[in-house]
Design an enzyme around this catalytic site. Structure first.
Site, short mmCIF file in Angstrom:
data_model
loop_
_atom_site.label_atom_id
_atom_site.label_comp_id
_atom_site.label_asym_id
_atom_site.label_seq_id
_atom_site.Cartn_x
_atom_site.Cartn_y
_atom_site.Cartn_z
CG HIS A 48 42.79 59.88 24.88
ND1 HIS A 48 43.99 59.35 24.46
CD2 HIS A 48 42.07 58.83 25.34
CE1 HIS A 48 44.00 58.03 24.68
NE2 HIS A 48 42.84 57.70 25.21
CG ASP A 62 44.15 53.93 24.77
OD1 ASP A 62 43.53 54.99 24.74
OD2 ASP A 62 44.79 53.53 25.77
CD GLU A 87 42.97 59.12 28.71
OE1 GLU A 87 42.22 58.41 29.40
OE2 GLU A 87 43.99 58.67 28.15
CD GLU A 88 46.62 56.82 27.11
OE1 GLU A 88 46.56 56.41 28.28
OE2 GLU A 88 46.13 56.21 26.14
CG ASP A 135 39.69 56.32 25.75
OD1 ASP A 135 40.36 55.74 24.86
OD2 ASP A 135 40.16 56.62 26.86
CG HIS A 157 48.54 52.02 27.57
ND1 HIS A 157 48.18 52.16 28.89
CD2 HIS A 157 47.67 52.80 26.88
CE1 HIS A 157 47.13 52.97 28.99
NE2 HIS A 157 46.81 53.38 27.77
N1 BES Z 1 41.56 54.22 27.06
C1 BES Z 1 42.08 54.15 28.39
C2 BES Z 1 40.99 53.95 29.41
C3 BES Z 1 40.40 52.56 29.50
C4 BES Z 1 41.20 51.44 29.56
C5 BES Z 1 39.05 52.43 29.62
C6 BES Z 1 40.59 50.19 29.69
C7 BES Z 1 38.46 51.20 29.78
C8 BES Z 1 39.25 50.08 29.80
C9 BES Z 1 42.80 55.43 28.74
O1 BES Z 1 43.50 55.97 27.66
C10 BES Z 1 43.81 55.15 29.82
O2 BES Z 1 44.77 54.50 29.55
N2 BES Z 1 43.54 55.66 31.02
C11 BES Z 1 44.41 55.46 32.14
C12 BES Z 1 44.03 56.36 33.28
C13 BES Z 1 44.32 57.82 33.03
C14 BES Z 1 43.76 58.67 34.14
C15 BES Z 1 45.82 58.08 32.92
C16 BES Z 1 44.32 54.02 32.62
O3 BES Z 1 43.29 53.37 32.43
O4 BES Z 1 45.28 53.56 33.22
ZN ZN Z 2 45.21 54.74 27.31
#
Ligand code: BES
Ligand code: ZN
Length: 394
Positions: A203, A223, A257-258, A285, A362
């Site tokens: 993403h 990220d 994605e976020e 990612d 984040h």
């Molecule tokens: N890069 C993260 C996903 C992630 C975080 C993978 C930690 C493994 C370990 C991704 O950008 C993210 O923040 N995803 C969200 C969920 C999404 C459906 C909004 C999250 O993890 O809260």
């Molecule tokens: Zn993220």
């Protein structure tokens, strides 16, 4: 030819092992395949489908024929999952089970036989290219899906990928526009003779804060500038080497994605609807923060087991100094889940174990400095992804 024989043998073994059990069983199978096979195989009692997967009652004596048909028509080995009871089949659909079909089926030949080409391409991967893309993408205030800087960043990726592929008439780059927000996803396609499609991507958006996200400072170096930079180096290495794939290779930078996997979900749904045969998707990612003893950690949830194992064999063969293992996110944590939900096989090689993840994502502190100011860790992922594409392609 070699490949067909190997797969046919594997399919037959699976079926014959079940041959002595009751006459009727249940299978979960792609709804597209049900439509194709219904008359030929006198399948009965098609249950309502979820996420493109149907539960079908089937005479076990027809399974061999179905297996062959799935192989010839859909290039899927088996292409269905056998269950002893309807209850068991139903468990594989719905919230957790939606991933089962894509998680268990064999979609490709996973033998490694491109050694000299892979070694040549792996050697061409350069850390400096990856770190420079991470640094550039970190200069936007944020890459939030609704902010102007988020659109600017997407356009920069488009221009960069266009520049890399300028000399190639078999490569195209598009902006995939989304309903409801201005940030496009970017898709680069290297056209192959075959429509079978391999997807590599991550993403492009970033996020920080809870209120006023459109103005918050979110460099998102790890990220996920790292995943975009890794993807960019993979496509650069393949394109600049003059690599002409047999299959169609697509590189993707997903929007939004976020905020719930919006970009990848729209793309995967459209490709499913258009009947595109995605034989493998690799999600990049977070690739540049080494938080664990293991270098590459394969997420087991919402991913395809056989393809994950294939990635493991790639690391063992081509990157023997790189350690790897398994862990899980525990939820649909990234865009690989969008592919899995549409019945496509996906893998998510991650930079660390979940518990040891980069805690600065984040936030405004997600910078390349947190990874030592270099892209050494991401470089391992780029090499692995180059090998993934070439070995899956041939
Ligand atoms: N890069 C993260 C996903 C992630 C975080 C993978 C930690 C493994 C370990 C991704 O950008 C993210 O923040 N995803 C969200 C969920 C999404 C459906 C909004 C999250 O993890 O809260
Ligand atoms: Zn993220």
């Amino acid at each position: 030819m070699k490949r067909l024989n190997i797969l046919a043998t594997a399919c037959l073994l699976t079926i014959s092992a079940k041959a002595s059990t009751p006459t009727y069983k249940y299978i979960t199978i792609g709804t597209d395949a049900v439509e194709h096979n219904s008359s030929l195989l006198s399948l009965t009692n098609t249950a309502p489908s979820a996420e493109g997967i149907s539960i079908v009652k089937v005479d076990t004596s027809k399974l061999n024929e179905l297996s062959h048909h799935m192989h010839d028509e859909f290039q899927r080995c088996g292409g269905f999952v056998l269950h002893d009871s309807l209850e068991e089949a139903e468990k594989t659909l719905g919230a957790e089970g939606e991933r089962s079909f894509a998680a268990q089926s064999l979609f490709s030949d996973y033998t490694l036989d491109q050694e000299s080409l892979v070694k040549h391409l792996v050697a061409s991967v350069q850390e400096s290219n990856i770190s420079s893309v991470i640094r550039h993408l970190s200069t936007y205030k944020n890459r939030y899906y609704k902010s102007k800087s988020g659109v600017d960043a997407a356009n920069w990726i488009f221009d960069t990928w266009k520049g890399i592929s300028a000399a190639r008439t078999d490569v195209s780059v598009e902006k995939f526009k989304h309903d409801g927000f201005p940030q496009p996803s970017i898709i680069l396609t290297i056209a192959g003779a075959s429509a079978e499609t391999i997807v590599v991507g991550g993403h492009l958006d970033s996020i920080a804060g809870y209120w006023g996200r459109a103005t918050a400072h979110a460099p998102g170096a790890d990220d996920n500038a790292s995943g975009i930079a890794t993807t960019t180096e993979v496509l650069r290495s393949l394109i600049e080497s003059g690599y002409k794939p047999a299959k169609t290779i697509k590189f993707m930078a997903y929007a939004a994605e976020e905020v719930g996997l919006l970009g990848s979900s729209a793309i995967a749904k459209k490709m499913k609807k258009d009947g595109v045969d995605v034989i493998g998707a690799l999600q990049l990612d977070m690739t540049n923060f080494k938080g664990s003893d293991l270098d590459i950690v394969m997420m087991t949830d919402y991913t395809n087991e056989a393809q994950n194992a294939f990635v493991g064999t790639i690391i063992d063969k081509y990157l023997p100094t790189v350690s790897w293992g398994y862990d899980k996110c525990g939820y649909a944590c990234s865009d690989h889940a969008s592919w899995t939900r549409q019945g496509f096989p996906a893998s998510m090689p991650f930079e660390s174990k979940k518990r040891e993840m980069n805690r600065k994502i984040h936030t405004k502190h997600d910078t390349i400095e947190r990874s030592g100011g270099n892209a050494d860790h991401a470089t391992k992922f780029a090499k692995m992804a180059v090998a993934f594409v070439v070995e899956l392609d041939r």
